[in-house]
Design an enzyme around this catalytic site. Structure first.
Site, PDB file in Angstrom:
ATOM      1  N   GLN A  98      25.937  24.259  27.075  1.00  0.00           N
ATOM      2  CA  GLN A  98      24.956  25.282  26.730  1.00  0.00           C
ATOM      3  C   GLN A  98      23.638  24.961  27.433  1.00  0.00           C
ATOM      4  O   GLN A  98      23.145  23.831  27.352  1.00  0.00           O
ATOM      5  CB  GLN A  98      24.723  25.368  25.228  1.00  0.00           C
ATOM      6  CG  GLN A  98      23.853  26.574  24.856  1.00  0.00           C
ATOM      7  CD  GLN A  98      23.492  26.621  23.393  1.00  0.00           C
ATOM      8  OE1 GLN A  98      22.642  25.854  22.950  1.00  0.00           O
ATOM      9  NE2 GLN A  98      24.122  27.508  22.642  1.00  0.00           N
ATOM     10  N   TYR A 177      14.083  30.938  21.479  1.00  0.00           N
ATOM     11  CA  TYR A 177      13.780  30.258  22.734  1.00  0.00           C
ATOM     12  C   TYR A 177      13.499  31.286  23.838  1.00  0.00           C
ATOM     13  O   TYR A 177      13.422  32.488  23.590  1.00  0.00           O
ATOM     14  CB  TYR A 177      14.892  29.279  23.079  1.00  0.00           C
ATOM     15  CG  TYR A 177      15.062  28.216  22.021  1.00  0.00           C
ATOM     16  CD1 TYR A 177      14.003  27.372  21.700  1.00  0.00           C
ATOM     17  CD2 TYR A 177      16.248  28.087  21.290  1.00  0.00           C
ATOM     18  CE1 TYR A 177      14.118  26.408  20.699  1.00  0.00           C
ATOM     19  CE2 TYR A 177      16.373  27.125  20.293  1.00  0.00           C
ATOM     20  CZ  TYR A 177      15.309  26.296  20.006  1.00  0.00           C
ATOM     21  OH  TYR A 177      15.420  25.355  19.012  1.00  0.00           O
ATOM     22  N   ARG A 224      24.635  33.163  24.132  1.00  0.00           N
ATOM     23  CA  ARG A 224      24.457  33.141  22.678  1.00  0.00           C
ATOM     24  C   ARG A 224      23.277  34.032  22.302  1.00  0.00           C
ATOM     25  O   ARG A 224      22.205  33.942  22.918  1.00  0.00           O
ATOM     26  CB  ARG A 224      24.222  31.717  22.165  1.00  0.00           C
ATOM     27  CG  ARG A 224      24.413  31.603  20.646  1.00  0.00           C
ATOM     28  CD  ARG A 224      24.230  30.194  20.142  1.00  0.00           C
ATOM     29  NE  ARG A 224      25.002  29.996  18.920  1.00  0.00           N
ATOM     30  CZ  ARG A 224      24.730  29.066  18.014  1.00  0.00           C
ATOM     31  NH1 ARG A 224      23.718  28.234  18.180  1.00  0.00           N
ATOM     32  NH2 ARG A 224      25.474  28.938  16.933  1.00  0.00           N
ATOM     33  N   GLY A 312      29.345  24.407  12.762  1.00  0.00           N
ATOM     34  CA  GLY A 312      28.447  23.315  13.068  1.00  0.00           C
ATOM     35  C   GLY A 312      28.621  22.140  12.144  1.00  0.00           C
ATOM     36  O   GLY A 312      29.254  21.146  12.488  1.00  0.00           O
ATOM     37  N   ARG A 313      28.077  22.228  10.925  1.00  0.00           N
ATOM     38  CA  ARG A 313      28.109  21.087  10.004  1.00  0.00           C
ATOM     39  C   ARG A 313      29.533  20.629   9.718  1.00  0.00           C
ATOM     40  O   ARG A 313      29.776  19.426   9.525  1.00  0.00           O
ATOM     41  CB  ARG A 313      27.412  21.461   8.696  1.00  0.00           C
ATOM     42  CG  ARG A 313      25.921  21.741   8.828  1.00  0.00           C
ATOM     43  CD  ARG A 313      25.354  22.279   7.538  1.00  0.00           C
ATOM     44  NE  ARG A 313      25.981  23.545   7.175  1.00  0.00           N
ATOM     45  CZ  ARG A 313      25.929  24.078   5.955  1.00  0.00           C
ATOM     46  NH1 ARG A 313      25.303  23.438   4.980  1.00  0.00           N
ATOM     47  NH2 ARG A 313      26.508  25.234   5.716  1.00  0.00           N
TER      48      ARG A 313
END
Length: 362
Positions: A98, A177, A224, A312-313
């Site tokens: 990424q 971002y 993304r 993710g987690r």
């Protein structure tokens, strides 16, 4: 669990399941953003994922968003990343890089320059630097030459990633971002061809995607997006008008996938998922950290048009997540204390099923 563990074609690959390890920055780098050796072990442990998407990686010094975030713009960083990719492939996995530019969510303490952005609109918040807690500064608007140079940074990073063995790249256009900043009329007040209406505000993200796809192939390029997600002081009041225009422009490029963060507008994400003609990846890992809850989230995302599901987690604490879900085994709890620091602690020391069973038997 219909289809969750069936092979699926993706980007010229055949993935063994639909489970994607979501990008998660973990801070295991040198001060200049070079991956530490422990990163190779960490990612290789999780090679059973259908696909691993690396943590957000910066293509230039000014793109850096916080201390100890990983980069890929020097030969040393390329060599370190090559060892990570080789370890994942040796373990039977597949991995995308990424690529992310932080834009205004940065600070001169990280790279010696004023952060850049679409416009001189400061982000509310505290910068994560090596020492202290300074506020984000007012960024410098990108000039046309800056825009061209930034696109080339993305292209160079993608070219390097492909050259050292990554199976593809994902462009980070989410979470407040730089690319995301161009999409909002709040953070983008430009009056040139990169601002104004939806067509103008999507221009920069679309040009980045077009250039990267031309370099490594559109089927190996994804992006993304996080419509309506307020992270990093983002606001998108006209997102329902902007994202369909962006999706159509990206679809015309033939990109291999779009990776959605449902954020605060899941209905829009569902609508956009139906609109996208190629693979949709939906982040489904924000709910319960148990097997049944994770499987329920997966089923819901598949029903709303997802082709792949990112977690993710769950992957952070369960290197063998696909097997745990397939057998409905208990999931390890994650330790947030060591999310960004700790070396191997809270990083490579989470047990797998066989080791857990052996410990119980003894």
């Amino acid at each position: 669990m219909s289809g969750l563990f069936d092979p699926i074609p993706f980007g010229g690959l055949t993935l063994p399941n639909r489970l994607v390890m979501s990008p998660m920055g973990r801070g295991r780098t040198t001060a200049d953003g070079t991956p530490l050796p422990v990163m190779a072990e960490y990612y290789a442990q999780r090679a059973a994922a259908g696909l691993i998407i690396s943590e957000a990686t910066h293509p230039s010094p000014v793109a850096v968003g916080h201390a100890h975030s990983v980069r890929l713009h020097t030969a040393e960083q390329a060599r370190a990343w090559a060892r990570v990719v080789d370890a994942v492939h040796d373990a039977g996995g597949r991995m995308y890089l990424q690529i992310m530019h932080a834009g205004r969510v940065s600070h001169p303490d990280l790279h010696g320059e004023t952060p850049v952005a679409p416009s001189a609109v400061r982000a509310d918040g505290i910068a994560r630097v090596f020492d202290g807690k300074p506020a984000y500064p007012v960024p410098r608007p990108l000039t046309r030459d800056d825009i061209d140079a930034t696109i080339e940074d993305f292209v160079r990073c993608a070219r390097t990633a492909a050259g050292i063995g990554f199976d593809g790249v994902e462009i980070h256009g989410a979470n407040g971002y730089l690319l995301h900043q161009f999409l909002s009329p709040v953070t983008n007040a430009r009056e040139d061809e990169y601002g104004g209406d939806a067509e103008g505000r999507i221009r920069f993200p679309a040009e980045v995607a077009r250039a990267v796809a031309a370099e490594i192939g559109p089927e190996r390029t994804g992006i993304r997006l996080s419509p309506g997600f307020p992270l990093n002081d983002m606001s998108e009041p006209d997102r329902a008008e902007v994202y369909p225009v962006l999706l159509d422009a990206l679809a015309a490029l033939g990109l291999g996938h779009v990776h959605f963060v449902a954020g605060s507008d899941p209905d829009l994400v569902h609508e956009l998922s139906r609109r996208w003609p190629h693979t949709v990846v939906i982040n489904a890992g924000t709910g319960p950290l148990d097997a049944d809850g994770t499987l329920a989230a997966a089923d819901k995302a598949l029903a709303h048009g997802a082709g792949l599901l990112s977690f993710g987690r769950q992957f952070l604490a369960n290197p063998d997540l696909p097997e745990r879900l397939r057998t409905r085994a208990p999931l390890n709890a994650w330790n947030p204390r060591f999310f960004y620091e700790g070396g191997g602690q809270g990083y490579t020391d989470y047990p797998v099923l066989a080791a857990s069973a052996a410990g119980t038997a003894s």
